[in-house]
Scaffold this active site. Structure first.
Site, mmCIF file in Angstrom:
data_model
loop_
_atom_site.group_PDB
_atom_site.id
_atom_site.type_symbol
_atom_site.label_atom_id
_atom_site.label_comp_id
_atom_site.label_asym_id
_atom_site.label_seq_id
_atom_site.Cartn_x
_atom_site.Cartn_y
_atom_site.Cartn_z
ATOM 1 N N SER A 24 6.041 -0.684 -5.403
ATOM 2 C CA SER A 24 4.634 -0.398 -5.651
ATOM 3 C C SER A 24 3.895 -1.668 -6.103
ATOM 4 O O SER A 24 3.932 -2.678 -5.397
ATOM 5 C CB SER A 24 4.504 0.742 -6.670
ATOM 6 O OG SER A 24 3.196 1.240 -6.710
ATOM 7 N N ASP B 52 4.735 8.444 2.228
ATOM 8 C CA ASP B 52 3.953 7.925 1.107
ATOM 9 C C ASP B 52 2.461 7.995 1.441
ATOM 10 O O ASP B 52 1.993 7.307 2.348
ATOM 11 C CB ASP B 52 4.371 6.481 0.817
ATOM 12 C CG ASP B 52 3.657 5.877 -0.371
ATOM 13 O OD1 ASP B 52 2.814 6.553 -0.995
ATOM 14 O OD2 ASP B 52 3.952 4.700 -0.682
ATOM 15 N N HIS C 46 6.962 7.268 -1.846
ATOM 16 C CA HIS C 46 6.623 6.029 -2.542
ATOM 17 C C HIS C 46 7.812 5.464 -3.311
ATOM 18 O O HIS C 46 7.966 4.256 -3.416
ATOM 19 C CB HIS C 46 5.458 6.317 -3.494
ATOM 20 C CG HIS C 46 4.808 5.108 -4.068
ATOM 21 N ND1 HIS C 46 4.054 4.245 -3.303
ATOM 22 C CD2 HIS C 46 4.786 4.606 -5.329
ATOM 23 C CE1 HIS C 46 3.589 3.273 -4.071
ATOM 24 N NE2 HIS C 46 4.028 3.462 -5.304
#
Length: 427
Positions: free
Chosen positions: A72, A293, A362
């Protein structure tokens, strides 16, 4: 893992492949102690390098190869820290030999998180069942914001050349408020599916309790469990953390000491940024992205990379059509079952490998641990590429026989699977 009562043995722990160091940084995150003082990624990298030098001295780890990984927003951290390590030109302390990023924030947020929202919804229609009227509204806005045209040209291989940002994206890379289609779509889907999880679309309800408190800690704590795992007194005691430390999954206060609390550095995968320099020096960069995601989009990351110049050329010469093979393996226990077979698609050029991973959201190493394990083997140069059909390289798995059948193409080459006439391969 989410839904488990206690910790379980993890077949796919990365410490099965290499020595691991987990670091809470920057100041203000996790168990880190101290008041945030970094204003940008340059400050942050300098602080990290100082810590790392002390760590190497303390445990006599001089000269070891260093691989830095993150997920991320760590796309920023890993790129800038690795770039500084390389600039220090000191292999006793900073011998960076590669980096791996999972669903990373590396480009303009408007591109990574917004521009490809319509193909994403179309690809995941069963999990995002917005009605025709609302979808027509989103499609009209996508076209008027310039997203459709941008996607058409940004995902050509090799790239057609540098592109201007679509009109729905401001010069600083953020989205024009009326073009924030991702937020619109997420909010609309949540009305249909209150426990909808944008970090991995398709997760069924009811809302799943996550022992890490991610991402719903503010409003879902099951009876008898009033703290995330790392904020339990017994866990803090075993980790030698002061009892009065309050651990949360996301820092409650800004971790950058700027006026607005935001990172003052530009995203790393822009022209002149550190991402390209790290790729050129290490020739060992892996970017893996989960197909499910909805926070940072698979095609958004691919578009960012396809606009980047490194190693004397721009983007990728070929689309991600190579099959990503995850070896068949022995499942040591049910608590860490993980899949095998063709798990997505990849492409590579001049030291950067990009792979789209099926079934992953994610938090890719959590959702598809065996797939993430294979990418780590590639980072450590234990396998030739992500289509290598050799077994996993750990002692328990290396003798497992693999099927001798053609692999074919990858399984998530694109999210709309559209060929644009006259322009070659498109999305």
């Amino acid at each position: 893992m989410p839904g488990t009562y206690l910790p379980v043995k993890n077949t796919w722990g990365w410490s099965n492949l290499t020595n691991m160091v987990w670091i809470d940084q920057p100041l203000g995150t996790g168990f880190s102690a101290g008041k945030p003082t970094a204003k940008d990624e340059i400050d942050l990298a300098k602080q990290f390098a100082g810590f790392w030098k002390n760590f190497i001295d303390t445990f006599s780890l001089h000269g070891r190869k260093v691989y830095i990984t993150g997920e991320s927003y760590a796309g920023h951290y890993v790129a800038y820290i690795s770039d500084l390590f390389i600039k220090n030109n000191d292999t006793e302390y900073y011998n960076v030999s590669g980096i791996a990023l999972y669903d990373p924030a590396i480009g303009y947020p408007g591109i990574d998180e917004q521009a490809s929202i319509i193909p994403f919804i179309d690809y995941n229609k069963a999990s995002i069942p917005l009605n025709d009227t609302y979808m027509q509204h989103l499609r009209e806005k996508s076209a008027s914001c310039g997203f459709d045209e941008y996607i058409e040209y940004a995902l050509q291989f090799p790239p057609l050349g540098p592109l201007k940002l679509p009109k729905g994206i401001l010069e600083n890379g953020t989205v024009v408020p009326e073009c924030d289609l991702s937020s619109e779509a997420i909010n609309a889907t949540a009305l249909l599916h209150p426990s909808f999880n944008a970090y991995i679309v398709g997760q069924p309800g009811p809302l799943q309790w996550d022992v890490m408190g991610f991402p719903y800690i503010d409003y879902y704590l099951p009876p008898g469990y009033d703290n995330p795992y790392f904020n339990q007194s017994e866990v803090k005691r075993l980790l030698h953390v002061p009892e009065d430390t309050n651990w949360v999954i996301c820092a409650e206060d800004p971790v950058f000491a700027t006026e607005d609390g935001n990172d003052a550095s530009p995203p790393p995968a822009l022209p002149g940024g550190p991402f390209a320099r790290v790729a050129e020096r290490t020739r060992n960069v892996i970017v893996a992205h989960g197909a499910l995601d909805m926070v940072i989009h698979l095609n958004g990351t691919l578009m960012t990379l396809n606009q980047l110049e490194w190693g004397g050329a721009r983007g990728f010469s070929h689309p991600p059509t190579h099959p990503f093979y995850v070896p068949y393996h022995i499942d040591a226990n049910q608590a860490s079952w993980a899949g095998a077979g063709i798990f997505g698609s990849w492409t590579a050029d001049r030291g950067i490998t990009y792979v789209g991973v099926a079934l992953a959201g994610h938090l890719l190493p959590q959702y598809t641990p065996s797939a993430a394990f294979r990418t780590l083997e590639l980072l450590l140069r234990r396998v030739a590429n992500l289509s290598d059909t050799a077994p996993f390289t750990t002692p328990e798995q290396r003798d497992v026989k693999q099927p001798d059948v053609p692999l074919g193409r990858g399984t998530i080459v694109a999210q709309s699977q559209k060929i644009i006439p006259g322009l070659g391969y498109g999305f």
